[in-house]
Design an enzyme around this catalytic site. Structure first.
Site, mmCIF file in Angstrom:
data_model
loop_
_atom_site.group_PDB
_atom_site.id
_atom_site.type_symbol
_atom_site.label_atom_id
_atom_site.label_comp_id
_atom_site.label_asym_id
_atom_site.label_seq_id
_atom_site.Cartn_x
_atom_site.Cartn_y
_atom_site.Cartn_z
ATOM 1 N N SER A 196 0.831 -1.200 0.000
ATOM 2 C CA SER A 196 0.000 0.000 0.000
ATOM 3 C C SER A 196 0.873 1.261 0.000
ATOM 4 C CB SER A 196 -0.938 -0.066 1.210
ATOM 5 O OG SER A 196 -2.092 0.660 0.947
ATOM 6 N N LYS B 32 4.263 1.982 -2.381
ATOM 7 C CA LYS B 32 4.751 3.165 -3.109
ATOM 8 C C LYS B 32 6.199 3.386 -2.664
ATOM 9 C CE LYS B 32 0.209 5.307 -1.919
ATOM 10 N NZ LYS B 32 -0.788 4.680 -2.706
ATOM 11 N N TRP C 254 -9.851 0.772 -5.390
ATOM 12 C CA TRP C 254 -9.287 2.088 -5.027
ATOM 13 C C TRP C 254 -7.847 2.217 -5.559
ATOM 14 C CZ3 TRP C 254 -10.709 6.682 -4.018
ATOM 15 C CH2 TRP C 254 -10.010 7.555 -3.196
ATOM 16 N N HIS D 163 -7.703 -5.570 -0.483
ATOM 17 C CA HIS D 163 -6.459 -4.846 -0.212
ATOM 18 C C HIS D 163 -5.791 -5.444 1.033
ATOM 19 C CE1 HIS D 163 -4.003 -1.220 -0.419
ATOM 20 N NE2 HIS D 163 -4.175 -1.036 0.879
HETATM 21 C C1 GCU Z 1 -5.283 4.979 1.679
HETATM 22 C C2 GCU Z 1 -4.640 5.740 0.551
HETATM 23 C C3 GCU Z 1 -3.828 4.824 -0.356
HETATM 24 C C4 GCU Z 1 -2.852 4.008 0.455
HETATM 25 C C5 GCU Z 1 -3.576 3.307 1.577
HETATM 26 C C6 GCU Z 1 -2.658 2.602 2.569
HETATM 27 O O1 GCU Z 1 -6.272 4.129 1.180
HETATM 28 O O2 GCU Z 1 -5.664 6.401 -0.140
HETATM 29 O O3 GCU Z 1 -3.121 5.580 -1.305
HETATM 30 O O4 GCU Z 1 -2.165 3.110 -0.371
HETATM 31 O O5 GCU Z 1 -4.297 4.244 2.356
HETATM 32 O O6 GCU Z 1 -1.481 2.843 2.608
HETATM 33 O O7 GCU Z 1 -3.173 1.807 3.349
#
Ligand code: GCU
Length: 428
Positions: A269, A273, A360, A409
């Site tokens: 998540s 990144k 998402w 997710h």
């Molecule tokens: C939120 C955010 C995402 C991210 C996620 C996470 O949903 O919008 O961009 O990847 O949190 O890190 O759990």
């Protein structure tokens, strides 16, 4: 891009745009989840330099275009990070030979950064496979809730830094209640049994995940000359976490039980990144894994599917550099898109994982970015092996790895099963 190149890249997009679709699950309202409503877009060609010349071989990529793309990501997306700090010290605070039922050696290391009031103590947990014959290859991971959350092992140190409330965390302080609370995300036993080392660092030890004006964590160790005047290209939190991963790798390089030339970096998540940026900005990482990283990670921003650049910059203003906000609602004006972030790992193996229910994060956009990175891998003779998104639970393991698994997710044992097979192919 020259017109003829734009055209050929456009054709490629048309072919891959309209393939499989996913069932809808609950996601933030008001965003695009309908594939048929994705407006046509054009990706920047990773092989066309700023001066318009086309890269046709690996050496031009490495010498000219790669540095250009890297600095575009620094200036426009993540911000510019400092190098390896002078003031850094490793302290092995604990070592046990009989961990995980005798299968692993456990080491806990504190990476001391900076001096004085703002000094940081970053805790790295390392499990080394006892059965390894020589220095072990392994996975360096970054976690959300503290090292003690990754396994029920009662000897794991509990963080003293800021932690998000929930899972046994009270007033942003971790407690022993959180032990093993995230164990399902970390296939530590399977990793050790395959002969790999497992290392993890808690992201909040590196930089707390809230918008604090960069007063805490790594940023004050390198204050701008005038702290009230941060530049639009100054590093933000994702760059901070990635920089912290590089410092963990600095430690692993000093540990004779580890083969630091065979370390995969992995995150989920927002930390997916982070792992992509860590792998892009530090070529010592031998393999790069992005798990469900979505917007600002593996997913193409230009699709505006699920989370958008504006939304991420608004909800999490401290993740990316100030310049990235220029692209709120203007994704098409950004000189890079996320296929170029993946391409920065080339020719090293890279794995992008999606989850079917994780709309998402735009699973299809994650696949298309991996596909968009392929021309760079091809310069090194590596093919992805697919041109359309593979069906769920049918992984592809070329030099670029990809799967979309059933479910939401998360990081699951299925994901780890793929990463282990991929590592067996590329790290052994
Ligand atoms: C939120 C955010 C995402 C991210 C996620 C996470 O949903 O919008 O961009 O990847 O949190 O890190 O759990």
């Amino acid at each position: 891009m020259k017109p003829v190149q734009m055209q050929s890249f456009g054709c490629f997009l048309l072919i891959v745009l309209f393939t499989s679709s996913f069932s809808v699950t609950a996601q933030p309202k008001g965003y695009l989840y309908d594939e048929s409503k994705v407006t046509p877009y054009e990706l920047p060609d990773p092989l066309v330099c700023v001066d318009g010349t086309k890269v046709t071989d690996s050496s031009a990529w490495l010498k000219k275009r790669r540095p250009e793309v890297l600095s575009l990501f620094e200036d426009e997306v993540f911000g510019c990070s400092p190098g390896k700090p002078k003031a850094m010290r490793f302290e092995v605070v604990e070592e046990a030979k009989e961990a995980l039922g005798g299968r692993a050696t456990r080491k806990q290391v504190v990476i001391h950064l900076g001096k004085g009031k703002k000094a940081l103590a970053v805790n790295l947990l390392v499990y080394l496979p006892r059965k390894a014959k020589g220095p072990a290859a392994g996975f360096l991971t970054i976690n959300f809730m503290g090292n003690h959350s990754v396994h029920a092992d009662p000897a794991i140190r509990i963080p003293t830094s800021w932690v998000r409330n929930g899972n046994g965390v009270k007033n942003n302080k971790a407690t022993s209640e959180g032990r093993g609370s995230r164990a399902s995300r970390w296939a530590i036993d399977a990793i050790i049994d395959r002969g790999y080392a497992f290392a993890t660092v808690y992201y909040g030890d590196i930089d707390p995940d809230f918008n604090d004006g960069y007063e805490n964590g790594v940023h004050p160790l390198f204050p701008p000359k005038d702290p009230t005047k941060r530049k639009p290209t100054d590093w933000a939190s994702i760059a901070g976490w990635a920089w912290g991963l590089s410092r963990c790798l600095d430690y692993l390089e000093t540990d004779s039980a580890v083969d630091a030339k065979r370390i995969a970096v992995m995150g989920h998540s927002r930390l997916g990144k982070t792992s992509l940026w860590a792998g892009a900005s530090d070529e010592r990482f031998a393999l790069v894994i992005s798990n469900n990283s979505g917007c600002g990670g593996a997913a193409l921003s230009r699709r505006k599917f699920g989370e958008t650049v504006k939304r991420i910059n608004t909800s999490f203003p401290h993740w990316f550099c100030e310049n990235y906000k220029k692209y709120n609602d203007k994704e098409g004006e950004c000189p890079v898109d996320q296929h170029m972030l993946i391409a920065l790992s080339a020719p090293r193996p890279v794995y992008v994982a999606s989850a079917e229910g994780d709309r998402w994060a735009d699973p299809k956009g994650e696949f298309l970015a991996a596909l968009g990175a392929e021309p760079v891998y091809q310069l090194f003779g590596h093919e992805f092996g697919v041109v359309t998104q593979p069906p769920v639970d049918q992984p592809v393991h070329g030099r670029i790895g990809y799967h979309v698994r059933t479910g939401k997710h998360d990081v699951t044992s299925y994901d780890w099963g793929q990463y282990l097979d991929f590592a067996d192919k590329h790290l052994k």
